[in-house]
Motif scaffolding. Structure first.
Motif, PDB file in Angstrom:
ATOM      1  N   VAL A   1       0.843  -1.201   0.000  1.00 40.18           N
ATOM      2  CA  VAL A   1       0.000   0.000   0.000  1.00 40.18           C
ATOM      3  C   VAL A   1       0.880   1.254   0.000  1.00 40.18           C
ATOM      4  N   LEU A   2       2.009   1.188   0.705  1.00 42.90           N
ATOM      5  CA  LEU A   2       2.936   2.329   0.691  1.00 42.90           C
ATOM      6  C   LEU A   2       3.504   2.541  -0.712  1.00 42.90           C
ATOM      7  N   GLU A   3       3.699   1.450  -1.448  1.00 45.56           N
ATOM      8  CA  GLU A   3       4.176   1.580  -2.839  1.00 45.56           C
ATOM      9  C   GLU A   3       3.129   2.280  -3.712  1.00 45.56           C
ATOM     10  N   GLU A   4       1.862   1.919  -3.493  1.00 42.97           N
ATOM     11  CA  GLU A   4       0.770   2.636  -4.186  1.00 42.97           C
ATOM     12  C   GLU A   4       0.844   4.127  -3.854  1.00 42.97           C
ATOM     13  N   ALA A   5       1.021   4.431  -2.560  1.00 43.66           N
ATOM     14  CA  ALA A   5       1.062   5.835  -2.123  1.00 43.66           C
ATOM     15  C   ALA A   5       2.214   6.566  -2.809  1.00 43.66           C
ATOM     16  N   ARG A   6       3.377   5.890  -2.867  1.00 45.98           N
ATOM     17  CA  ARG A   6       4.547   6.512  -3.509  1.00 45.98           C
ATOM     18  C   ARG A   6       4.272   6.772  -4.993  1.00 45.98           C
TER      19      ARG A   6
ATOM     20  N   GLY B   1       0.750   8.062  20.294  1.00 48.46           N
ATOM     21  CA  GLY B   1       2.072   8.526  19.864  1.00 48.46           C
ATOM     22  C   GLY B   1       2.464   7.916  18.527  1.00 48.46           C
ATOM     23  N   PHE B   2       2.108   6.637  18.338  1.00 47.57           N
ATOM     24  CA  PHE B   2       2.366   5.987  17.047  1.00 47.57           C
ATOM     25  C   PHE B   2       1.662   6.740  15.923  1.00 47.57           C
ATOM     26  N   PHE B   3       0.382   7.098  16.144  1.00 44.37           N
ATOM     27  CA  PHE B   3      -0.366   7.783  15.085  1.00 44.37           C
ATOM     28  C   PHE B   3       0.213   9.179  14.801  1.00 44.37           C
ATOM     29  N   GLU B   4       0.681   9.861  15.842  1.00 37.71           N
ATOM     30  CA  GLU B   4       1.299  11.180  15.618  1.00 37.71           C
ATOM     31  C   GLU B   4       2.497  11.059  14.672  1.00 37.71           C
ATOM     32  N   VAL B   5       3.334  10.059  14.952  1.00 33.42           N
ATOM     33  CA  VAL B   5       4.522   9.894  14.112  1.00 33.42           C
ATOM     34  C   VAL B   5       4.130   9.359  12.731  1.00 33.42           C
ATOM     35  N   PHE B   6       3.139   8.479  12.683  1.00 26.11           N
ATOM     36  CA  PHE B   6       2.627   7.995  11.396  1.00 26.11           C
ATOM     37  C   PHE B   6       2.220   9.185  10.521  1.00 26.11           C
ATOM     38  N   ASP B   7       1.443  10.099  11.114  1.00 29.10           N
ATOM     39  CA  ASP B   7       0.957  11.244  10.332  1.00 29.10           C
ATOM     40  C   ASP B   7       2.115  12.120   9.862  1.00 29.10           C
ATOM     41  N   SER B   8       3.134  12.213  10.708  1.00 35.96           N
ATOM     42  CA  SER B   8       4.286  13.041  10.345  1.00 35.96           C
ATOM     43  C   SER B   8       5.154  12.360   9.271  1.00 35.96           C
ATOM     44  N   LEU B   9       5.310  11.044   9.386  1.00 33.42           N
ATOM     45  CA  LEU B   9       6.200  10.311   8.474  1.00 33.42           C
ATOM     46  C   LEU B   9       5.535   9.972   7.145  1.00 33.42           C
TER      47      LEU B   9
ATOM     48  N   PRO C   1       9.296   2.655   0.533  1.00 37.97           N
ATOM     49  CA  PRO C   1       8.121   1.946   1.069  1.00 37.97           C
ATOM     50  C   PRO C   1       8.534   0.706   1.870  1.00 37.97           C
ATOM     51  N   ASP C   2       9.557   0.016   1.412  1.00 37.73           N
ATOM     52  CA  ASP C   2      10.011  -1.184   2.100  1.00 37.73           C
ATOM     53  C   ASP C   2      10.563  -0.860   3.496  1.00 37.73           C
ATOM     54  N   GLN C   3      11.432   0.155   3.580  1.00 41.29           N
ATOM     55  CA  GLN C   3      11.974   0.568   4.882  1.00 41.29           C
ATOM     56  C   GLN C   3      10.853   0.998   5.817  1.00 41.29           C
ATOM     57  N   LEU C   4       9.947   1.795   5.253  1.00 37.61           N
ATOM     58  CA  LEU C   4       8.874   2.366   6.056  1.00 37.61           C
ATOM     59  C   LEU C   4       7.887   1.286   6.503  1.00 37.61           C
ATOM     60  N   GLY C   5       7.568   0.363   5.611  1.00 37.52           N
ATOM     61  CA  GLY C   5       6.628  -0.710   5.951  1.00 37.52           C
ATOM     62  C   GLY C   5       7.157  -1.564   7.083  1.00 37.52           C
TER      63      GLY C   5
END
Lengths: 180, 180
Positions: free
Chosen positions: B125-130, B170-178, B141-145
């Motif tokens: 899904v991250l690859e789709e986003a990219r 806290g996870f969601f805060e960083v998710f939104d930032s990253l 996407p691989d590193q991030l996933g």
């Protein structure tokens, strides 16, 4: 005896370790364990205190290193320690936190306190980094400190399951991207 | 019976659960557990399969949502599931991964496979986003996933120890930032 208990708990977990295992590892009779500790839980609490000291939080106050390299050096120290056991034992905070949070309020309290102190120490160094303009991310030092400590715990768990260093390397890649 | 076992294992861990506990929770005689499963380990393997299905990985293939909101919705679903038990039970992948990696090659394999499949699904899904230009970070996407799945595991562990939703927030805060 505490060393022997740490070794057993670290490898097999709390519920997977018997007093007999600890006595055998320590080379003492089973009864002498109970002469020193009221319960396996009391021994586990002592193990947690000793384990916390071995995490070398004081590295985070070593001002001979700049803030970001100092935090990285601390995580590298922890990684090297995990590598001694091929990443298969994981971190005692994580292991006991997972296994005992619902079973022992005392151990849960020790894990919680240990993780809080560690998070605070990391966050303080991140605040130094921010003050020096050495922190690129828009996240606050507090957000980042909490996240890094938790993400480390997850990487260590994954390394344990995979029996591989790769998840820890992945942590450092993201650390370098987020923090440096 | 598998449901009863999941409930016991989830709350008390594998080594903290006896066959008797599972029989009592299921409302059946102890012997009937052994009529269906050769061992507690075989029952745990069945539990892991059922737990994996309950993680609803198929949400990650729901193309009615854009890639980044789709991943977020999946983690929100998992967070809501953890919240049912006030974050005190944690995730079975993490729990069994921590407790049993050194004890059961079968369970370790199931946890490892489950985490790999989940990581791959998130990464796709991250690859789709990219591809759509919707991923700000310089990470692949691989590193991030890999990082997101591991960081999630760490946040869930911390939420369990703290008995609080804060690490997941806290996870969601960083998710939104990253990611966003």
């Amino acid at each position: 005896m505490v060393e022997a208990a740490m070794e057993c708990f670290h490898e097999r977990g709390f519920n997977g370790t018997g007093i007999q295992d600890i006595a055998r590892t320590a080379g003492v009779p089973k009864g002498s364990v109970y002469n020193h500790f009221d319960s396996k839980e009391a021994l586990a609490a002592e193990v947690m205190d000793r384990y916390a000291v071995s995490r070398k939080m004081e590295m985070l106050r070593d001002e001979t290193l700049a803030p970001v390299p100092r935090i990285r050096a601390h995580f590298e120290y922890l990684a090297a320690d995990l590598e001694r056991f091929s990443f298969e034992r994981g971190c005692m905070f994580g292991n006991f936190g997972m296994e005992l949070s619902n079973q022992s309020a005392m151990i849960r309290g020790k894990v919680d306190t240990g993780l809080r102190l560690w998070t605070s120490a990391v966050t303080e160094v991140l605040e130094e980094a921010r003050a020096e303009g050495a922190l690129a991310t828009a996240l606050t030092p507090d957000q980042l400190g909490r996240f890094l400590v938790n993400a480390w715990g997850g990487a260590v768990l994954r390394a344990k399951v995979a029996g591989s260093r790769a998840p820890v390397d992945g942590f450092f890649e993201v650390f370098d991207s987020l923090v440096a």
